[in-house]
Design an enzyme around this catalytic site. Structure first.
Site, PDB file in Angstrom:
ATOM      1  N   CYS A  85       0.837  -1.207   0.000  1.00  0.00           N
ATOM      2  CA  CYS A  85       0.000   0.000   0.000  1.00  0.00           C
ATOM      3  C   CYS A  85       0.872   1.258   0.000  1.00  0.00           C
ATOM      4  CB  CYS A  85      -0.944   0.017   1.192  1.00  0.00           C
ATOM      5  SG  CYS A  85      -2.256   1.254   1.002  1.00  0.00           S
ATOM      6  N   CYS A 144      -5.414   2.170  -5.232  1.00  0.00           N
ATOM      7  CA  CYS A 144      -4.952   2.835  -4.021  1.00  0.00           C
ATOM      8  C   CYS A 144      -5.891   3.985  -3.705  1.00  0.00           C
ATOM      9  CB  CYS A 144      -3.526   3.356  -4.216  1.00  0.00           C
ATOM     10  SG  CYS A 144      -2.845   4.124  -2.722  1.00  0.00           S
TER      11      CYS A 144
END
Length: 443
Positions: A189, A372
């Site tokens: 991430c 994202c």
């Protein structure tokens, strides 16, 4: 401090803490048609899919942790918008019914003999192996950590043991530097290190007077080892506008190498001028740790030259051993390591294995889709979606590079529901089919 020592150990993605089972772990059955290594998001999703293909009794999952965490929500936990308790469930509650849960840690993988050895000395054989071991966190590669977390003012949203420390540091902030870091390694991430910066800025603005409150007395600083703010230009342009509008300081090519927690100092190396360092005093410090391949994979026969699981980027089948497959953060797939990527990969891998079980050639290709959700405040998100070519691959027929309230609610409320009730049950394989509908079949 005793709990902080656990940070020297490394945990699979999607899993936070290992509490080893104390009863006998002797296996009544030592051989399985499908063996899954890792009980994170990829491992559980694939075990659910394989259960439907070959039957629960033919599938086993090796995972030592008693708790399973939905880690993407830790961005919001560190900012006080969600609770840590809401992110976790027992592993037993999310393990597909009937599938064998081997409560052990993988010690060695032997693809030549189709066997896996666990930490209790057991040897398990398999016909097909799915590797979903995540990646390793390496706080210890930063001098002064992890012991530095015993001091106040410092936290990290990347560990179950330190995410609440981020929230405490933010609440206790008075004045000075709020420093946020991005390491000189691949990370899971990759947007998360800057998401907490935007949220911290929003918190200081929301809960303080504009000219006399905490934000006016704060220097919000993002020190990243990368040469860019974000890798996809379309979204990076929006983020640079946010940075300028909100008076956030971004220092590119700055890598955290030491934390002097007793002095509230962080030392960064200038990667463009090796050996040159700069010390930042901090009132708040958020650390994104260096990360690397699973130590079980690294250096073994399944690894590439760097240490990641070596798989075909389109089928997720191992490049040397055709009965071995990989998913998620442990692989060398050239895309961002996110939960959204795991979802898309699970659909492709499920199709790949189903074809191979029928002695057919895989016919679906993974395009590198990942997502994202860049949280930019307590009610806005820039939803970045892109593929292997670093080109936007957006689900909605709108400009997703714009901050939107709707995307925040998707991040905070819809995505966790999809995770627990869709992905982990092998029912959610990403938004690909819906993207075509949204774009009238044009994507």
């Amino acid at each position: 401090m005793s709990s902080l020592r656990h940070l020297r150990q490394c945990h699979p993605a999607g899993i936070a803490i290992s509490h080893y089972h104390t009863s006998s772990r002797a296996l009544s059955k030592q051989s399985y048609k499908v063996l899954v290594l890792g009980g994170g998001s990829g491992g559980i999703a694939m075990s659910a899919r394989l259960k439907r293909m070959v039957g629960a009794e033919n599938v086993a999952v090796v995972e030592p942790s008693e708790m399973h965490y939905y880690q993407p929500i830790w961005t919001l936990v560190g900012a006080g918008a969600k609770t840590l308790a809401s992110s976790g469930r027992s592993t037993s509650s999310i393990m597909p019914s009937g599938v064998k849960w081997v409560k052990s840690k993988v010690e060695e993988i032997n693809p030549e003999t189709n066997t896996v050895r666990t930490d209790d000395g057991s040897e398990i054989s398999y016909e097909y192996l799915i590797v979903a071991l995540g990646l390793q966190l390496h706080f210890e590669k930063i001098k002064g950590l992890p012991e530095g977390f015993g001091h106040p003012k410092i936290g990290s949203n990347y560990s179950v043991e330190t995410v609440d420390k981020t929230w405490k540091a933010l609440q206790d902030f008075k004045e000075g530097n709020a420093v946020f870091t991005f390491p000189n390694t691949p990370v899971k991430c990759a947007g998360a290190p800057q998401k907490i910066m935007y949220l911290s800025d929003a918190f200081l603005r929301k809960f303080s007077a504009p000219k006399t409150g905490k934000r006016a007395k704060a220097n919000v600083i993002y020190n990243t080892s990368l040469p860019v703010l974000f890798g996809i230009k379309k979204y990076a342009d929006t983020l640079w506008d946010i940075v300028k509008t909100r008076d956030l300081q971004v220092n590119l090519r700055h890598n955290l190498i030491e934390v002097r927690a007793d002095k509230q100092e962080a030392v960064f190396e200038n990667l463009d001028k090796p050996g040159e360092t700069k010390v930042f005093e901090y009132e708040m410090l958020h650390v994104t740790p260096p990360m690397g391949p699973s130590l079980v994979i690294k250096g073994g026969p399944l690894a590439d030259e760097v240490g990641w699981l070596d798989v075909n980027k389109e089928t997720l089948q191992h490049n040397k051993y055709p009965n071995v497959f990989g998913i998620g953060d442990c692989t060398n797939l050239p895309t961002a390591k996110t939960g959204a990527a795991v979802a898309a990969q699970s659909a492709i891998l499920g199709r790949t294995i189903s074809r191979i079980l029928k002695n057919q050639i895989p016919d679906k290709k993974y395009d590198g889709y990942t997502s994202c959700p860049l949280v930019t405040s307590y009610n806005t998100v820039v939803l970045a979606e892109f593929d292997y070519n670093a080109q936007p691959l957006e689900t909605f027929p709108i400009n997703q590079a714009k901050e939107r309230r709707l995307m925040y609610y998707m991040k905070a409320d819809v995505m966790p529901h999809l995770y627990w009730h869709g992905l982990l049950r092998g029912l959610w394989g990403g938004p690909g089919p819906y993207r075509k509908l949204m774009h009238l079949g044009m994507k």
